[in-house]
Design an enzyme around this catalytic site. Structure first.
Site, short mmCIF file in Angstrom:
data_model
loop_
_atom_site.label_atom_id
_atom_site.label_comp_id
_atom_site.label_asym_id
_atom_site.label_seq_id
_atom_site.Cartn_x
_atom_site.Cartn_y
_atom_site.Cartn_z
N HIS A 473 0.81 -1.22 0.00
CA HIS A 473 0.00 0.00 0.00
C HIS A 473 0.84 1.27 0.00
O HIS A 473 0.57 2.19 0.78
CB HIS A 473 -0.93 0.02 1.22
CG HIS A 473 -1.89 -1.12 1.28
ND1 HIS A 473 -2.51 -1.53 2.44
CD2 HIS A 473 -2.35 -1.95 0.31
CE1 HIS A 473 -3.31 -2.55 2.19
NE2 HIS A 473 -3.24 -2.83 0.91
C1 LIG Z 1 0.00 -7.52 -4.68
C2 LIG Z 1 -0.89 -6.39 -4.28
C3 LIG Z 1 -2.00 -6.66 -3.47
C4 LIG Z 1 -2.83 -5.62 -3.08
N1 LIG Z 1 -3.99 -5.93 -2.43
C5 LIG Z 1 -4.91 -4.96 -2.24
C6 LIG Z 1 -6.19 -5.28 -1.77
O1 LIG Z 1 -6.53 -6.43 -1.54
N2 LIG Z 1 -7.07 -4.26 -1.61
C7 LIG Z 1 -6.75 -2.97 -1.85
O2 LIG Z 1 -7.59 -2.08 -1.64
N3 LIG Z 1 -5.54 -2.64 -2.29
C8 LIG Z 1 -4.63 -3.60 -2.54
N4 LIG Z 1 -3.42 -3.29 -3.08
C9 LIG Z 1 -3.10 -1.88 -3.30
C10 LIG Z 1 -3.85 -1.26 -4.47
O3 LIG Z 1 -4.04 -2.18 -5.50
C11 LIG Z 1 -3.06 -0.04 -4.94
O4 LIG Z 1 -2.97 0.90 -3.88
C12 LIG Z 1 -3.70 0.67 -6.11
O5 LIG Z 1 -3.94 -0.23 -7.16
C13 LIG Z 1 -2.76 1.78 -6.59
O6 LIG Z 1 -3.34 2.41 -7.69
P1 LIG Z 1 -2.55 3.48 -8.54
O7 LIG Z 1 -3.48 3.97 -9.57
O8 LIG Z 1 -1.92 4.45 -7.62
O9 LIG Z 1 -1.34 2.68 -9.19
P2 LIG Z 1 -1.37 1.37 -10.09
O10 LIG Z 1 -2.69 0.70 -10.01
O11 LIG Z 1 -0.18 0.58 -9.71
O12 LIG Z 1 -1.24 1.93 -11.56
C14 LIG Z 1 -0.11 2.54 -12.09
C15 LIG Z 1 -0.08 2.20 -13.57
O13 LIG Z 1 0.81 3.08 -14.21
C16 LIG Z 1 1.62 2.34 -15.10
N5 LIG Z 1 2.86 3.07 -15.26
C17 LIG Z 1 3.77 3.35 -14.32
N6 LIG Z 1 4.77 4.08 -14.85
C18 LIG Z 1 4.47 4.27 -16.14
C19 LIG Z 1 5.12 4.95 -17.20
N7 LIG Z 1 6.28 5.58 -17.02
N8 LIG Z 1 4.53 4.96 -18.42
C20 LIG Z 1 3.34 4.34 -18.62
N9 LIG Z 1 2.70 3.67 -17.64
C21 LIG Z 1 3.25 3.64 -16.41
C22 LIG Z 1 1.80 1.01 -14.39
O14 LIG Z 1 2.23 0.00 -15.26
C23 LIG Z 1 0.42 0.79 -13.82
O15 LIG Z 1 -0.43 0.14 -14.72
C24 LIG Z 1 -2.55 -4.29 -3.48
C25 LIG Z 1 -1.45 -4.02 -4.30
C26 LIG Z 1 -0.64 -5.06 -4.70
C27 LIG Z 1 0.53 -4.77 -5.61
#
Ligand SMILES: Cc1cc2nc3c(=O)[nH]c(=O)nc-3n(C[C@H](O)[C@H](O)[C@H](O)COP(=O)(O)OP(=O)(O)OC[C@H]3O[C@@H](n4cnc5c(N)ncnc54)[C@H](O)[C@@H]3O)c2cc1C
Length: 732
Positions: A473
């Site tokens: 997280h």
């Molecule tokens: C293994 C795991 C289990 C988890 N379990 C839970 C759970 O059960 N419940 C819950 O609520 N949360 C859970 N989480 C946390 C939750 O999923 C994350 O907090 C949330 O998905 C983050 O969202 P985000 O949009 O910030 O980033 P992300 O969803 O990680 O999205 C970022 C995206 O940007 C892309 N990206 C990054 N850099 C670049 C670039 N330079 N160019 C183009 N694309 C790029 C990445 O590839 C990715 O697709 C978990 C996370 C993980 C990894």
């Protein structure tokens, strides 16, 4: 979706198709006149294990869908590198996460608001949680129906049942909705699944939106740099199939790369701590010391048990016959072990009775593994983990090199604070206390780790450092706020830079008390709303800051802000049935109203903004006040902008619906129409809007009429919560 173009043009370029990015892109592209390009470094979500809930074990360390980061050796984790999976695929981490649906505590968001982030109190963000949600139990004051994110119930499991019975016997309350009135207590989680399949944001938001011709999704596109004209972002460069391509943004670049990659991309583009960037020879566009700082994460410690009964997922995986049965059960009914999420049940508790809300989460998983990336133990086992909900320790993310393909250096700084150390020890002790209860005894053959020899507080802390890990997280590396380490303002705009927002888990001022996916999606929903307000101006060829001479947002932001507070207060006077306290909270930034009126009078003379009339639920303020691109929260206003009338129209109640800009000719219409449907004001709006029948009622809207047929239960509900129904008054 493949494209061979080296240069793409859009109104919005969204970087990262993760939890937030898919929500942002899908919402922005709802307006068919808006061109949206979504760039994703990973590929399409074709891996079948993504969609089968138990498949998270398969994608956990699969580099084809996962960045598979490792932290730097961390003193708080006994100098180990900790494995940090992050999704690198459509849906981002929502495609590989544990599918637990938790929003955090109302107090988390009220704290964000308290830190000065207008528009982020729980009351403010609840409409976005509700809007994102399709709650299978039906809608209520906390939950929504019809949203893209399906939230379902889990199947009961015997060890979870015993865990819940044991915990309630110890005096903790049973809680069947951790996302309702209170997070306290023990119960089953809800999950982000639909009919037994993962509901990632790629599935819920993006897939339906990808039909739209104005949304272009480009996968395997690693964004390398943000492009600027002066201090305004104008696009990005990205690397695809060996070529460097450009995506230009007529309106905004919105970074949704997540808590690791968004700060990395900002730094690679010259926005960040000056000295650090200079060390890599990167020219500095804007010195912003907070980029990559303030990192928070949930660090957990496990208790692993050998199970005395063959009821765990390990048992299923150890038997070919049971695997076959599970496969068939899933194939035919989407049920059984393969539909299981990472931890079906949990307890939110206080490690100290004097705390106002829970500070520890203990979760139960009916399986065990040495390390999740190594597969399950070859014996019957299950796991409890404890993690502190609001850690004090903060880490940082730094560049390791100026090469965008290199992973950044992650320094989590786990368990640095004394409170964090004390809390994780208390959490482990609480888990053991629960495990000793007679309800769980039949399931426990022995405690495998830490084992009975680990007893004292010192030993437990040492064990937590050696054996603990992230629950994935990370947040706050581009945190929102106004303090010296803040990176974005309350509208998620990067401080000091135009045309650039960050919208993902990195903007959380502090990590929420629980899993982070739902709150990140809420951030994406809210970011889209904030981004599309000026878009409506743009649709008419207007941009406040460019087209309105003497625009207040450029000249005198505090005065504009104060004016907004004043308008809100006037509204509160006119509309006594609204939650007066909540409204007055928002007026607080305006400071003393008397002084404000004087300042306004000084600035505007006779022209100072004042309610000219109010129409139904709307205040109309007239005066020579230039409007910001920011939203007018919870205030329906029509103001004259140096000769241009603009109506900023927002829902006053549970959900913020829309904002419209209009030309002078429309002003009479505003006054004359009883309900002023969006369709009457804005040519780009769909001619008809229909909210299908739900438990609360249904709604029809066309160019001249808004009809909301509420069910009695809805009237009762809105009466109880002391608000108007979402569709009463104006809704756009
Ligand atoms: C293994 C795991 C289990 C988890 N379990 C839970 C759970 O059960 N419940 C819950 O609520 N949360 C859970 N989480 C946390 C939750 O999923 C994350 O907090 C949330 O998905 C983050 O969202 P985000 O949009 O910030 O980033 P992300 O969803 O990680 O999205 C970022 C995206 O940007 C892309 N990206 C990054 N850099 C670049 C670039 N330079 N160019 C183009 N694309 C790029 C990445 O590839 C990715 O697709 C978990 C996370 C993980 C990894």
């Amino acid at each position: 979706m493949a494209t061979r173009t080296d240069r793409v043009e859009a109104d919005f370029v969204v970087v990262g198709a993760g939890s937030a990015g898919c929500a942002v892109a899908a919402r922005l592209s709802e307006d068919t006149a808006t061109r949206v390009v979504l760039l994703e470094a990973g590929g399409e979500d074709k891996n079948r294990w993504i969609h089968i809930p138990l498949g998270f074990g398969k994608t956990f360390a699969d580099p084809s869908v996962n960045w598979c980061y490792q932290t730097e050796p961390d003193p708080g984790a006994a100098d180990r590198r900790v494995f940090w999976p992050r999704g690198k695929v459509l849906g981002g981490s929502s495609s590989i996460n544990g599918m637990v649906y938790i929003r955090g505590q109302a107090e988390d968001f009220d704290h964000w608001r308290q830190l000065g982030n207008t528009g982020w109190s729980f009351e403010d963000v609840l409409p976005y949680f509700r809007r994102s949600e399709h709650q299978v139990r039906g809608a209520d004051a906390f939950h929504g129906m019809g949203g893209p994110l399906c939230v379902s119930d889990v199947e009961p499991h015997p060890i979870c049942e015993a865990f819940i019975a044991a915990t309630t016997q110890l005096g903790f309350v049973r809680n069947d909705d951790f996302n309702g009135a209170s997070q306290d207590g023990v119960g089953y989680h809800q999950t982000t699944t639909r009919n037994g399949r993962r509901c990632s944001t790629a599935v819920g938001y993006l897939r339906p939106a990808m039909q739209r011709p104005n949304l272009r999704v480009i996968t395997e596109a690693l964004t390398e740099k943000i492009l600027f004209e002066g201090c305004r972002a104008t696009g990005v460069t990205f690397h695809r199939e060996g070529r460097i391509c450009t995506a230009t943004a007529a309106r905004e670049v919105i970074l949704c790369g997540g808590a690791v990659n968004s700060p990395q991309l900002l730094m690679l583009s010259g926005i960040g701590p000056q000295e650090h960037l200079a060390g890599f020879g990167l020219s500095v566009v804007h010195h912003l010391p907070g980029v990559g700082q303030s990192l928070q994460d949930h660090y957990s410690a496990p208790i692993k048990l050998k199970c005395a009964l063959p009821v765990t997922v390990n048992d299923v995986m150890l038997s070919n016959a049971r695997k076959l049965k599970a496969g068939l059960q899933y194939y035919m009914f989407h049920r059984g072990p393969l539909s299981m999420i990472s931890s079906p049940a949990a307890l939110f508790a206080r490690t100290r009775p004097e705390l106002a809300s829970p500070d520890i989460k203990c979760s139960l998983s009916p399986f065990s593994a040495e390390r999740p990336q190594d597969g399950l133990h070859p014996w019957s086992g299950f796991t409890m983990i404890a993690y502190q909900l609001r850690p004090e320790s903060c880490g940082e993310i730094k560049l390791r090199s100026p090469d965008p393909a290199d992973a950044p250096a992650v320094h989590p700084n786990y368990l640095a604070s004394e409170t964090d150390q004390r809390t994780i020890v208390a959490g482990l002790k609480l888990c053991r206390q629960i495990l000793e209860n007679p309800h769980l005894k039949p399931f426990i053959a022995s405690e495998f780790q830490p084992g009975p020899a680990v007893e004292s507080d010192e030993q437990l802390l040492d064990y937590a450092r050696r054996r603990g890990g992230t629950v994935y997280h990370p947040t706050s590396t581009c945190k929102m706020g106004g303090d010296p380490l803040a990176v974005v303002d309350a509208e998620l705009r990067v401080h000091g830079i135009g045309g650039l927002r960050v919208a993902d888990a990195s903007i959380m001022p502090t990590v929420v008390s629980g899993n982070t996916n739902a709150a990140t999606i809420m951030i994406g929903e809210k970011a889209a709303d904030m981004a599309r307000q000026p878009m409506r101006l743009a649709a008419q060829g207007l941009r406040a800051s460019e087209h309105i001479p003497g625009c207040l947002i450029e000249k005198d932001p505090p005065l504009l802000f104060a004016w907004r507070g004043r308008a809100t207060q006037l509204f509160a006077q006119i509309h006594p049935s609204l939650h007066r306290r909540a409204l007055l909270d928002r007026v607080a930034p305006a400071g003393d109203v008397g002084e404000l009126v004087e300042r306004l009078a000084e600035r505007f003379g006779d022209q100072h903004p004042w309610p000219a009339r109010h129409i139904g639920y709307r205040v109309v303020v007239e005066g020579e006040v230039a409007v910001s691109e920011a939203a007018f929260e919870h205030t329906e206003t029509a103001v004259v902008l140096v000769g241009i009338a603009l109506a900023g129209i927002r829902m006053l109640t549970l959900s913020v619906i829309d904002e419209v800009a209009e030309l002078p000719g429309h002003r009479t219409e505003i006054a004359d129409l009883p309900e002023q449907p969006l369709q009457a004001l804005f040519a780009g709006a769909p001619a008809l809007r229909h909210e299908p029948p739900g438990p609360l009622g249904e709604m029809d809207q066309d160019r001249a009429r808004l009809e909301h047929r509420q069910r009695p239960v809805a009237k009762l509900l809105w009466g109880v919560v002391g608000r108007q129904s979402p569709a009463c008054g104006y809704s756009g």
